[in-house]
Design a protein around this motif. Sequence first.
Motif, mmCIF file in Angstrom:
data_model
loop_
_atom_site.group_PDB
_atom_site.id
_atom_site.type_symbol
_atom_site.label_atom_id
_atom_site.label_comp_id
_atom_site.label_asym_id
_atom_site.label_seq_id
_atom_site.Cartn_x
_atom_site.Cartn_y
_atom_site.Cartn_z
ATOM 1 N N GLU A 560 52.535 38.797 52.363
ATOM 2 C CA GLU A 560 53.197 39.404 51.201
ATOM 3 C C GLU A 560 54.611 38.860 51.025
ATOM 4 O O GLU A 560 55.090 38.708 49.902
ATOM 5 C CB GLU A 560 53.242 40.929 51.359
ATOM 6 C CG GLU A 560 51.891 41.616 51.221
ATOM 7 C CD GLU A 560 51.364 41.577 49.806
ATOM 8 O OE1 GLU A 560 52.164 41.388 48.879
ATOM 9 O OE2 GLU A 560 50.144 41.729 49.619
ATOM 10 N N ARG A 563 54.490 35.755 48.978
ATOM 11 C CA ARG A 563 53.667 35.824 47.773
ATOM 12 C C ARG A 563 54.338 35.148 46.579
ATOM 13 O O ARG A 563 53.730 34.346 45.893
ATOM 14 C CB ARG A 563 53.388 37.293 47.417
ATOM 15 C CG ARG A 563 52.602 37.494 46.145
ATOM 16 C CD ARG A 563 51.141 37.224 46.357
ATOM 17 N NE ARG A 563 50.564 38.278 47.181
ATOM 18 C CZ ARG A 563 49.519 38.112 48.000
ATOM 19 N NH1 ARG A 563 48.962 36.922 48.083
ATOM 20 N NH2 ARG A 563 49.047 39.105 48.719
ATOM 21 N N TYR A 580 48.014 33.304 46.216
ATOM 22 C CA TYR A 580 47.047 34.218 46.816
ATOM 23 C C TYR A 580 46.096 33.428 47.711
ATOM 24 O O TYR A 580 45.806 32.252 47.456
ATOM 25 C CB TYR A 580 46.224 34.936 45.735
ATOM 26 C CG TYR A 580 47.046 35.846 44.853
ATOM 27 C CD1 TYR A 580 47.225 37.185 45.169
ATOM 28 C CD2 TYR A 580 47.657 35.356 43.700
ATOM 29 C CE1 TYR A 580 47.988 38.019 44.359
ATOM 30 C CE2 TYR A 580 48.420 36.176 42.886
ATOM 31 C CZ TYR A 580 48.588 37.513 43.227
ATOM 32 O OH TYR A 580 49.346 38.322 42.423
ATOM 33 N N ASP A 587 46.980 40.423 41.593
ATOM 34 C CA ASP A 587 47.505 41.614 40.933
ATOM 35 C C ASP A 587 48.905 41.248 40.443
ATOM 36 O O ASP A 587 49.906 41.458 41.128
ATOM 37 C CB ASP A 587 47.553 42.798 41.898
ATOM 38 C CG ASP A 587 47.853 44.116 41.201
ATOM 39 O OD1 ASP A 587 48.521 44.067 40.145
ATOM 40 O OD2 ASP A 587 47.433 45.168 41.692
ATOM 41 N N PRO A 589 51.012 42.312 37.858
ATOM 42 C CA PRO A 589 52.077 43.309 37.687
ATOM 43 C C PRO A 589 52.652 43.807 39.009
ATOM 44 O O PRO A 589 53.863 43.947 39.159
ATOM 45 C CB PRO A 589 51.375 44.441 36.922
ATOM 46 C CG PRO A 589 50.244 43.773 36.215
ATOM 47 C CD PRO A 589 49.786 42.700 37.147
ATOM 48 N N ARG A 590 51.776 44.062 39.971
ATOM 49 C CA ARG A 590 52.261 44.541 41.270
ATOM 50 C C ARG A 590 53.181 43.514 41.922
ATOM 51 O O ARG A 590 54.256 43.858 42.441
ATOM 52 C CB ARG A 590 51.072 44.834 42.181
ATOM 53 C CG ARG A 590 51.469 45.325 43.577
ATOM 54 C CD ARG A 590 50.313 45.170 44.554
ATOM 55 N NE ARG A 590 49.991 43.764 44.769
ATOM 56 C CZ ARG A 590 48.865 43.338 45.339
ATOM 57 N NH1 ARG A 590 47.946 44.209 45.709
ATOM 58 N NH2 ARG A 590 48.642 42.039 45.488
ATOM 59 N N ASP A 591 52.767 42.252 41.908
ATOM 60 C CA ASP A 591 53.526 41.248 42.636
ATOM 61 C C ASP A 591 54.740 40.741 41.875
ATOM 62 O O ASP A 591 55.588 40.058 42.439
ATOM 63 C CB ASP A 591 52.606 40.094 43.026
ATOM 64 C CG ASP A 591 51.556 40.531 44.042
ATOM 65 O OD1 ASP A 591 51.936 41.200 45.014
ATOM 66 O OD2 ASP A 591 50.368 40.248 43.843
ATOM 67 N N GLY A 593 56.499 43.121 40.550
ATOM 68 C CA GLY A 593 57.329 44.294 40.718
ATOM 69 C C GLY A 593 57.490 45.113 39.461
ATOM 70 O O GLY A 593 58.490 45.826 39.308
ATOM 71 N N ASN A 596 58.803 48.743 39.574
ATOM 72 C CA ASN A 596 59.439 48.996 40.860
ATOM 73 C C ASN A 596 60.792 48.287 40.860
ATOM 74 O O ASN A 596 60.881 47.103 41.130
ATOM 75 C CB ASN A 596 58.552 48.473 42.001
ATOM 76 C CG ASN A 596 59.097 48.845 43.373
ATOM 77 O OD1 ASN A 596 60.225 49.312 43.493
ATOM 78 N ND2 ASN A 596 58.297 48.641 44.384
ATOM 79 N N GLU A 599 62.304 45.921 43.767
ATOM 80 C CA GLU A 599 61.799 44.597 44.088
ATOM 81 C C GLU A 599 62.695 43.520 43.483
ATOM 82 O O GLU A 599 63.429 43.755 42.520
ATOM 83 C CB GLU A 599 60.367 44.436 43.564
ATOM 84 C CG GLU A 599 59.359 45.374 44.208
ATOM 85 C CD GLU A 599 59.044 44.996 45.638
ATOM 86 O OE1 GLU A 599 59.304 43.822 46.014
ATOM 87 O OE2 GLU A 599 58.574 45.856 46.385
ATOM 88 N N PRO A 605 58.271 48.480 33.051
ATOM 89 C CA PRO A 605 56.953 48.327 32.424
ATOM 90 C C PRO A 605 56.975 48.578 30.927
ATOM 91 O O PRO A 605 56.150 48.042 30.194
ATOM 92 C CB PRO A 605 56.085 49.358 33.157
ATOM 93 C CG PRO A 605 57.042 50.333 33.741
ATOM 94 C CD PRO A 605 58.274 49.561 34.050
ATOM 95 N N LYS A 648 44.612 42.052 36.603
ATOM 96 C CA LYS A 648 45.052 43.448 36.658
ATOM 97 C C LYS A 648 46.275 43.707 35.776
ATOM 98 O O LYS A 648 47.182 44.457 36.150
ATOM 99 C CB LYS A 648 45.312 43.870 38.110
ATOM 100 C CG LYS A 648 44.064 43.859 38.979
ATOM 101 C CD LYS A 648 44.357 44.361 40.381
ATOM 102 C CE LYS A 648 43.071 44.487 41.202
ATOM 103 N NZ LYS A 648 42.339 43.214 41.357
#
Length: 663
Positions: A560, A563, A580, A587, A589-591, A593, A596, A599, A605, A648
């Motif tokens: 991670e 990433r 990846y 994913d 959006p997650r990576d 951040g 969040n 990050e 968002p 995602k």
Amino acid sequence: MTSVAGTPQTAVVTEPTAEQSAPADLSAAHLHPHPALAALTVGAIGVVFGDIGTSPLYAFREALGQTSAGGIDPSEILGVLSLALWSLFLVVTVKYVIFLMRADNQGEGGVLALAALARRALGMRSRIAIVLGAAGASLFYGDAIITPALSVLSAMEGLRTIPSAAHIFNEGVVRALTIGILIALFMIQARGTAQVSKLFGPVCILWFVTIGALGIWHIADEPSIVRVFLPTYGISFLATHGVTGLFVLGAVFLTVTGAEALTADMGHFGKLPIRIGWFFLVFPALALNYLGQGAFALAKLEDAARQGIPFVNQDWFFLMAPESLRPALIILAGFATVIASQAVITGAFSLTQQAIQLGLLPRLRIRQTSAVFAGQIYLPAINWLLLIGVLVLVVQFKTSSAMAAAYGIAVTGTMVVTTLLAYIVVRHRWNWSRPLALAAILPFLTLDLIFFGANILRVIEGGWVPLVIAASIGLIIYTWVRGKKIVSAFEKRQSIPLSDLAAALEKRPPERVSGTAVFLTANPHATPGALLHNLKHNKVLHERNLIVSIRTADRPFVDEASRAKVERVDENFSIVVLTYGFMESPDVPRDLGVGNKTEQLGLDPMRTSFFIGRNTLKPDAEKGMPPWQDRIFLFLQRNASDPTDFLKIPPGKVLELGEQVTV
């Protein structure tokens, strides 16, 4: 010709990144805390050995049946049995358990994991590794279709060995029961198997203990049967039976089908649990059962000779059990074959996910069926295609004996590919000298080629089935890779360097709007087509612009911490490369951040929009691929899953822009 909606310009690309190497010990085993070694071993017995563990249902019967044309004598029973036991020892124990399990890719195994490892070792000369990996994957799908059909059908055929019920369970009824079980098995895949899989280990342990006990019981019929451990019996059989011996050798190979699972499932259980399960339970149980079947057949042969009646090859596995216990054995065999089928189905899902990540297949819808285990996935398209193939085989071949001829070619072909990839790893990754590498690999390759040649002789009997399946998958892979290269070449011709665009916008800045724009692209240093279209048609630029490229490394998992790699171009643009592993699902959006703020790339968002290039593809008979291949590629494009689902990305946050591309 009419144009067809294509897939985004900015799909996942395969690009190994050695500079972002993950720690050497990073694997699926480190993503979730492991239970004790004993629990892992039980789990491995339930998943890894299901396929090879159900081979006694039909392997000895089919091999002996190849000798029955001129009558069966004791030397033939001994010869077949010796070949079976030595195949288990040389192919499974020596080649896979002892040698090939050392050639892992960060703990992961299987033909595509090995291909990725070989590709990393070869560097710029990696095309041969990808070709071999694609060939091995294509052959695996043939195995994945035949295994459920053959194993479940052979278990249900045991019902015909119950004298009091033989008139009820005729061929049609057995086939109907098999079809019902297989349909139910594929229907439950969508619900996930996390809960029921807890029973796999205990059921398979009971299975191996049972078949081992049956073997011990019947070894007493002919204790001298243990002499088949001398290889001279098998060698003598092959030397005296000519072409028939090769047909027998092809059938004997059924004893080792499923050996590929030992390496393919290393990432889930680790090497030690698999080796413990093989040496302390599975191998002894299989050897004892085959010895018991051979001793039982010899005893029946002697009885037939005394009574002056013909000796007929029979369903030795089920006949070994007393009639009163046979129904319970058939039920247990049914559970064991369903577990074996489940393992192959799960393997097909995992292999497809790897192939998608490596760019060999179009994106397909992937669903996680467990919140705890990342490996629990479900691919609806693959599930239903496998079911159709399995049902066609059951209806077409009707009996397990007829289907057995189709089994060996797919498995032996995959084994040949695995051995060739192993040579690349040994020679170029482990840096063994050429003579030493050849000395290690040539014996295995010779053995594989002998088995492959023996199985090729059975093409007319049904061996053409896995070859047709493999050729079809291979054509799909080739068409997809070639089509994507044409699209990528077009995008490259149309693109301009991002640095040039940034310099031009500094001189003549466009209208600015608040928020962040994320542009997904295959080449992060070229201006994404969606960005150019946005500037051309909307004449605006967001206050913050991320040029995001998604890459698949040639290893199963990426740390991670490694990433995201960020490179700032100027005040307007930043390049982000998300890497990846080939067993991970992106994913974005997650990576990035999104949502969040703590990050590095934390984005709001509500103020972030994603731009994806989606080209319209138009076939052209004058250039690009032939028309028939165009149609295949366009079909694959149309049926690929939506990139927003695969990556995602929330659908409500996506804008798609593109143009027409001729393929």
